[in-house]
Design a protein around this motif. Structure first.
Motif, PDB file in Angstrom:
ATOM      1  N   LEU A 231      73.188  42.451  47.844  1.00 14.49           N
ATOM      2  CA  LEU A 231      73.810  43.964  46.901  1.00 14.49           C
ATOM      3  C   LEU A 231      73.283  44.861  47.871  1.00 14.49           C
ATOM      4  O   LEU A 231      72.039  45.230  48.126  1.00 14.49           O
ATOM      5  CB  LEU A 231      73.145  43.329  45.691  1.00 14.49           C
ATOM      6  CG  LEU A 231      73.299  44.423  44.892  1.00 14.49           C
ATOM      7  CD1 LEU A 231      74.899  44.053  43.918  1.00 14.49           C
ATOM      8  CD2 LEU A 231      72.520  44.063  43.722  1.00 14.49           C
ATOM      9  N   ASP A 232      74.372  46.011  48.008  1.00 14.77           N
ATOM     10  CA  ASP A 232      74.415  47.103  48.119  1.00 14.77           C
ATOM     11  C   ASP A 232      74.873  48.104  47.402  1.00 14.77           C
ATOM     12  O   ASP A 232      75.029  47.972  46.435  1.00 14.77           O
ATOM     13  CB  ASP A 232      75.084  47.385  49.939  1.00 14.77           C
ATOM     14  CG  ASP A 232      76.302  47.123  49.895  1.00 14.77           C
ATOM     15  OD1 ASP A 232      77.380  47.391  48.607  1.00 14.77           O
ATOM     16  OD2 ASP A 232      77.391  47.044  50.999  1.00 14.77           O
ATOM     17  N   ASP A 233      74.663  49.270  47.650  1.00 12.95           N
ATOM     18  CA  ASP A 233      74.822  50.166  46.180  1.00 12.95           C
ATOM     19  C   ASP A 233      76.517  50.892  46.894  1.00 12.95           C
ATOM     20  O   ASP A 233      76.822  51.971  46.117  1.00 12.95           O
ATOM     21  CB  ASP A 233      74.158  51.496  46.781  1.00 12.95           C
ATOM     22  CG  ASP A 233      74.701  52.553  48.000  1.00 12.95           C
ATOM     23  OD1 ASP A 233      74.844  51.640  49.016  1.00 12.95           O
ATOM     24  OD2 ASP A 233      73.166  53.158  48.293  1.00 12.95           O
ATOM     25  N   ARG A 234      77.070  50.031  46.962  1.00  8.14           N
ATOM     26  CA  ARG A 234      78.634  50.379  47.463  1.00  8.14           C
ATOM     27  C   ARG A 234      79.609  51.065  45.950  1.00  8.14           C
ATOM     28  O   ARG A 234      78.368  49.894  44.810  1.00  8.14           O
ATOM     29  CB  ARG A 234      79.301  49.386  47.754  1.00  8.14           C
ATOM     30  CG  ARG A 234      79.855  48.306  46.887  1.00  8.14           C
ATOM     31  CD  ARG A 234      80.073  47.906  48.769  1.00  8.14           C
ATOM     32  NE  ARG A 234      80.061  47.242  49.755  1.00  8.14           N
ATOM     33  CZ  ARG A 234      80.460  46.315  50.574  1.00  8.14           C
ATOM     34  NH1 ARG A 234      81.245  45.801  50.674  1.00  8.14           N
ATOM     35  NH2 ARG A 234      79.573  46.057  51.545  1.00  8.14           N
ATOM     36  N   LYS A 235      80.356  51.602  45.314  1.00  7.46           N
ATOM     37  CA  LYS A 235      80.778  51.841  44.462  1.00  7.46           C
ATOM     38  C   LYS A 235      81.976  50.528  43.865  1.00  7.46           C
ATOM     39  O   LYS A 235      82.231  50.304  42.830  1.00  7.46           O
ATOM     40  CB  LYS A 235      81.241  52.900  44.091  1.00  7.46           C
ATOM     41  CG  LYS A 235      80.678  54.350  44.147  1.00  7.46           C
ATOM     42  CD  LYS A 235      79.346  53.904  43.174  1.00  7.46           C
ATOM     43  CE  LYS A 235      77.887  55.266  43.893  1.00  7.46           C
ATOM     44  NZ  LYS A 235      76.397  54.999  42.886  1.00  7.46           N
TER      45      LYS A 235
ATOM     46  N   SER B 142      77.894  46.431  42.891  1.00  8.83           N
ATOM     47  CA  SER B 142      77.474  45.883  41.366  1.00  8.83           C
ATOM     48  C   SER B 142      78.954  45.204  40.708  1.00  8.83           C
ATOM     49  O   SER B 142      78.873  44.546  39.598  1.00  8.83           O
ATOM     50  CB  SER B 142      76.553  46.379  40.340  1.00  8.83           C
ATOM     51  OG  SER B 142      77.409  47.869  40.113  1.00  8.83           O
ATOM     52  N   LYS B 143      79.772  45.635  41.347  1.00  4.18           N
ATOM     53  CA  LYS B 143      81.321  45.798  40.535  1.00  4.18           C
ATOM     54  C   LYS B 143      81.765  44.500  40.991  1.00  4.18           C
ATOM     55  O   LYS B 143      83.080  43.988  40.551  1.00  4.18           O
ATOM     56  CB  LYS B 143      81.723  46.934  40.610  1.00  4.18           C
ATOM     57  CG  LYS B 143      81.271  47.906  39.816  1.00  4.18           C
ATOM     58  CD  LYS B 143      82.640  49.705  39.908  1.00  4.18           C
ATOM     59  CE  LYS B 143      82.608  50.280  39.182  1.00  4.18           C
ATOM     60  NZ  LYS B 143      83.173  51.194  39.444  1.00  4.18           N
ATOM     61  N   GLY B 144      81.423  43.759  42.312  1.00  2.00           N
ATOM     62  CA  GLY B 144      81.688  42.806  42.587  1.00  2.00           C
ATOM     63  C   GLY B 144      81.366  41.662  43.092  1.00  2.00           C
ATOM     64  O   GLY B 144      80.988  40.287  43.733  1.00  2.00           O
TER      65      GLY B 144
ATOM     66  N   LEU C   2      74.901  35.786  38.467  1.00  2.00           N
ATOM     67  CA  LEU C   2      76.499  36.641  37.966  1.00  2.00           C
ATOM     68  C   LEU C   2      76.394  36.767  36.567  1.00  2.00           C
ATOM     69  O   LEU C   2      75.350  36.913  36.124  1.00  2.00           O
ATOM     70  CB  LEU C   2      76.915  34.907  37.602  1.00  2.00           C
ATOM     71  CG  LEU C   2      77.418  34.378  38.889  1.00  2.00           C
ATOM     72  CD1 LEU C   2      78.195  33.063  38.179  1.00  2.00           C
ATOM     73  CD2 LEU C   2      78.644  35.082  39.373  1.00  2.00           C
ATOM     74  N   PRO C   3      77.014  38.030  36.248  1.00  2.00           N
ATOM     75  CA  PRO C   3      76.999  39.044  35.586  1.00  2.00           C
ATOM     76  C   PRO C   3      77.734  38.221  33.856  1.00  2.00           C
ATOM     77  O   PRO C   3      78.231  37.156  34.390  1.00  2.00           O
ATOM     78  CB  PRO C   3      77.838  40.223  36.037  1.00  2.00           C
ATOM     79  CG  PRO C   3      78.631  39.824  36.599  1.00  2.00           C
ATOM     80  CD  PRO C   3      78.049  38.537  36.937  1.00  2.00           C
ATOM     81  N   GLN C   4      78.020  38.406  32.940  1.00  2.59           N
ATOM     82  CA  GLN C   4      78.524  38.338  31.608  1.00  2.59           C
ATOM     83  C   GLN C   4      79.571  39.536  32.075  1.00  2.59           C
ATOM     84  O   GLN C   4      79.891  40.211  31.827  1.00  2.59           O
ATOM     85  CB  GLN C   4      77.779  38.822  30.199  1.00  2.59           C
ATOM     86  CG  GLN C   4      76.634  37.912  30.506  1.00  2.59           C
ATOM     87  CD  GLN C   4      75.696  38.216  28.870  1.00  2.59           C
ATOM     88  OE1 GLN C   4      76.680  39.460  28.609  1.00  2.59           O
ATOM     89  NE2 GLN C   4      74.910  37.304  28.185  1.00  2.59           N
TER      90      GLN C   4
END
Length: 214
Positions: free
Chosen positions: A156-160, A136-138, A69-71
């Motif tokens: 994780l894939d490279d979608r925007k 990365s945004k999801g 999980l991201p910060q």
């Protein structure tokens, strides 16, 4: 008494036998010399024996690690679940069977409040374990969706964008009952075991499913 005259046939045969023996012994001596020189060369390291070379066997490619999980800004204690209505989901049947798994899961998620924007058949490779794919945004949205299921992989894939895809695989498990989903709006989510920071993972290419005309 005179000695018998030598038999020319016998003499010729004896001569040929001596010549054959000389050739055989000569070959054996040459072979022993070559073998001895090779043994000395291997012992001194002049060249290596082909039998000393390591045998390499192909190793199966390790699966991509799951991201941590991201910060999240304003959430110092850890990332909180995303409200279901803010999670856009596409649901695809990635199993070989003809059972309408995508539609059934899309309906179940819609009833819980997820924003299901598409469903249908996965047009790429079939998979065994169900997956949630995202960019990365999801990541927090993917964790929120994955919590609805007992066993899915986070990929994780490279979608925007932040839309997430649920791929229902061969080893399908239905959604957990809502009382067993371990999410609370005010409690930070937990990282999956063995996760790796997203910026240390090479994303796979996104697979875009085209809508069929008909």
């Amino acid at each position: 008494m005179t000695s018998p005259a030598p038999d020319p046939v016998r003499e010729t045969r004896r001569k040929r036998e001596h010549e054959r023996q000389a050739v055989v012994f000569g070959v054996i001596i040459v072979f022993m010399l070559v073998a001895g020189l090779a043994a000395v060369a291997m012992y001194t390291g002049a060249f290596s024996s082909p039998f000393s070379r390591p045998i390499y066997t192909p190793v199966a490619e390790a699966p991509q690690p799951e991201p941590c999980l991201p910060q999240v800004k304003g959430q110092p204690d850890g990332a909180l679940p995303v409200p279901y209505s803010n999670v856009k989901v596409r649901v695809y049947n990635a199993a070989d069977g003809s059972e309408p798994l995508a539609g059934a899961n899309a309906d179940a998620l819609s009833e819980r409040g997820f924003d299901v924007v598409a469903s249908g058949d996965w047009q790429a490779e079939k998979i065994q374990q169900s997956e949630v794919r995202f960019g990365s945004k999801g990541i927090t949205r993917a964790y929120t969706l994955a919590a609805q299921y007992p066993d899915v992989r986070l990929v994780l894939d490279d979608r925007k964008g932040n839309t997430v895809d649920l791929l229902v695989g061969e080893q399908y498990s239905p959604p957990l009952s809502q009382d067993r989903v371990l999410l609370s709006a005010d409690a930070p989510m937990e990282d999956v075991e063995g996760c790796v920071p997203a910026d240390e993972i090479t994303p796979i290419p996104q697979v875009v499913v085209t809508k069929k005309k008909g």
